[in-house]
Design an enzyme around this catalytic site. Structure first.
Site, PDB file in Angstrom:
ATOM      1  N   ASP A 192      -3.562   2.710  14.328  1.00  0.00           N
ATOM      2  CA  ASP A 192      -2.770   3.343  13.286  1.00  0.00           C
ATOM      3  C   ASP A 192      -3.330   4.730  13.032  1.00  0.00           C
ATOM      4  OD1 ASP A 192      -5.028   3.011  11.724  1.00  0.00           O
ATOM      5  OD2 ASP A 192      -4.128   1.550  10.357  1.00  0.00           O
ATOM      6  N   ARG A 234       0.844  -1.201   0.000  1.00  0.00           N
ATOM      7  CA  ARG A 234       0.000   0.000   0.000  1.00  0.00           C
ATOM      8  C   ARG A 234       0.878   1.248   0.000  1.00  0.00           C
ATOM      9  NH1 ARG A 234      -4.790   1.306   4.359  1.00  0.00           N
ATOM     10  NH2 ARG A 234      -3.099   1.060   5.879  1.00  0.00           N
TER      11      ARG A 234
END
Length: 548
Positions: free
Chosen positions: A458, A178
């Site tokens: 996160d 990603r």
């Protein structure tokens, strides 16, 4: 290509335009020169020169759309999209190693984590340069080195404290990567005096060095695409893929990419996003945490869009339940996989009761996803791989459920905008403040994936935390005990939670902590009148100022 996708006065550089300058404003380490070669940098620069202006234009269109949302406009399905929405078509078939994705594990591109994730027993490992990675130059470049080594199976690590040695098993997960989102720039690298797009830098460097090697080993260059808000942004990625493949002599469709549906606006264009990427599509993923953040952000001016405590916003309620079911139906109609969301729980080693409760919640969540038709799911910790896998092995006896067309599913625009009901409590407010300060502090130290209060946090969950506090303040939310969320209450809780963090850290570690700096940034984000689009933008400036 429709004119609406382009700025009329946007510069269009020809292939024979002057080469300009490529400048690296960061210190080198052993191994970096092998990646930052003249050829690799020329490839990245070519991507930036060809496509950077479109990225910037599309970011301007995001701003214009937000102005309309702030004025009360609501998203809707676009009846003018014609073929993409209403006709029958499918994406190109999936590669053999992406047909079974029942469990995917995610994590940053740190060396030991990569080895553990690839060895975890999951079908896929998504190596993350985005929400679980603080973008220091060392993190980015070490991550590229680590992925290069992992692909060539030369990666190894010895823990300097325990002496434990880590190496790859014979069978490992399929690798997907990603890159960072369109909104971010890589300020350590200047192309013709301008910071390069972070997405193009991450993608370009990885693709240039590894695409042929991956194919030679029976896999391919596979990606996750974050923060996309609509078809025009997906089309930009598709054009980048076509050009990149041509540059390296690869067939169109060699690249496969899964789009994270983590914006409320993207949920209204899932057919269109798949259509734009149909040659390269590896389906859609329900990026639930950023999706919640997006809901708050896009409807920040609407008091009726105020959410309850973060813990009450679950995937079986309101807009989350609707978009999950619509993602499955849309993907399967188009022959694409639909991957479920993240289980952020981690093992609670010192509390068996809490550990059992966490694992039970994971099982229930994964059972809902499998029964809804998802073809796989995400976990954040290797210990959860067997839990999620057992659920999908039991409820999905085939490699995927793409054959389940979900004809009976009906999701309206109103369903996608339905606000879940639930409590607003001081405990929920405190959790937001504590998580926000704790995560930002770790991020400023270069750690982008942090275990806090038995959850793996996160940037997405930190975004929810600060956005919800801003939202409750902006609209004067009333807590269950009758108090109004105002400046004085939030300021007091920030002070108390900062003190609690300092107490937990202890005197020895306090000298190296950045909790006070994190609390200041969190306060700025929640008290300022103008909503900051992403907390990582001002936090990145602080990283750069600190020489990271």
């Amino acid at each position: 290509m429709p004119d609406a996708l382009f700025a009329p006065s946007a510069p269009r550089l020809s292939p024979d335009a002057p080469a300009g300058r490529i400048e690296i404003r960061a210190a080198s380490k052993p191994g970096y020169d092998a990646l930052l070669t003249p050829a690799a940098l020329a490839f990245v620069a070519d991507l930036e020169r060809r496509f950077g202006w479109r990225r910037r234009y599309l970011l301007e269109k995001r701003v214009e759309r937000q102005v309309r949302l702030d004025a009360g406009e609501k998203p809707a399905f676009n009846p003018a999209c014609g073929y993409a929405r209403h006709e029958e078509w499918t994406v190109e078939p999936q590669p053999a190693d992406l047909r079974d994705r029942r469990v995917e594990i995610t994590g940053p591109v740190e060396r030991k984590m990569i080895i553990n994730a690839l060895n975890s027993g999951a079908q896929v490992f998504m190596a993350d340069f985005e929400d679980s990675n603080a973008p220091t130059w060392a993190n980015l470049m070490d991550g590229q080195v680590n992925l290069r080594d992992a692909i060539r199976r030369t990666i190894a690590h010895t823990d300097p404290v325990t002496g434990k040695h880590y190496a790859l098993n014979h069978k490992v997960a399929v690798l997907m990567v990603r890159p960072r989102g369109w909104h971010l720039e890589e300020k350590h690298v200047l192309i013709d005096g301008r910071p390069v797009s972070a997405a193009l830098f991450d993608f370009g460097l990885y693709f240039f060095h590894n695409a042929h090697e991956l194919l030679a080993r029976g896999s391919g260059p596979y990606f996750y695409l974050p923060k996309i808000e609509g078809r025009a942004e997906a089309r930009l990625w598709n054009d980048i893929f076509l050009h990149a493949q041509d540059c390296l002599g690869l067939e169109p469709g060699t690249i496969k990419a899964t789009v994270l549906i983590e914006s409320i606006l993207a949920a209204f264009e899932m057919d269109e996003i798949l259509y734009e990427l149909r040659c390269h599509s590896a389906g859609l993923n329900c990026g639930r945490w950023d999706y919640i953040f997006s809901f708050i952000k896009k409807f920040r001016n609407d008091p009726d869009a105020m959410l309850p405590d973060r813990g009450a916003v679950t995937m079986d309620k309101g807009f989350l339940n609707a978009y999950s079911r619509l993602a499955v139906k849309t993907c399967h109609r188009r022959g694409a996989p639909a991957i479920g969301g993240m289980a952020a729980y981690i093992p609670v080693k010192d509390d068996p009761v809490a550990n059992d409760r966490a694992f039970a919640q994971v099982r229930a969540d994964k059972e809902r996803e499998a029964r809804n038709g998802h073809d796989g799911t995400w976990v954040a910790h290797p210990a959860l791989v067997p839990v999620a896998r057992a659920v999908f092995d039991d409820l999905m006896r085939t490699p995927n459920q793409i054959h389940a067309t979900c004809h009976d599913v009906r999701v309206t625009a109103e369903d996608l905008l339905a606000v879940p009901q639930g409590p607003r409590t001081e405990a929920g407010l405190r959790q937001n403040v504590a998580v926000g300060i704790g995560y930002i502090e770790a991020w400023l130290r270069g750690q982008g994936c942090v275990p806090l209060f038995n959850l793996m946090e996160d940037a997405a969950t930190a975004e929810i935390s600060r956005a919800q506090v801003w939202q409750w303040l902006r609209h004067g939310a009333t807590l269950d005990d009758g108090r109004t969320v105002d400046h004085a209450l939030v300021e007091r809780i920030i002070e108390e939670e900062l003190a609690a963090w300092i107490g937990r850290v202890g005197e020895v570690a306090l000298a190296h902590s950045r909790h006070e700096e994190a609390a200041r940034l969190f306060s700025n984000l929640v008290f300022q009148h103008r909503f900051a689009e992403f907390l990582t933008l001002p936090a990145y400036d602080q990283l750069m100022a600190a020489g990271a």
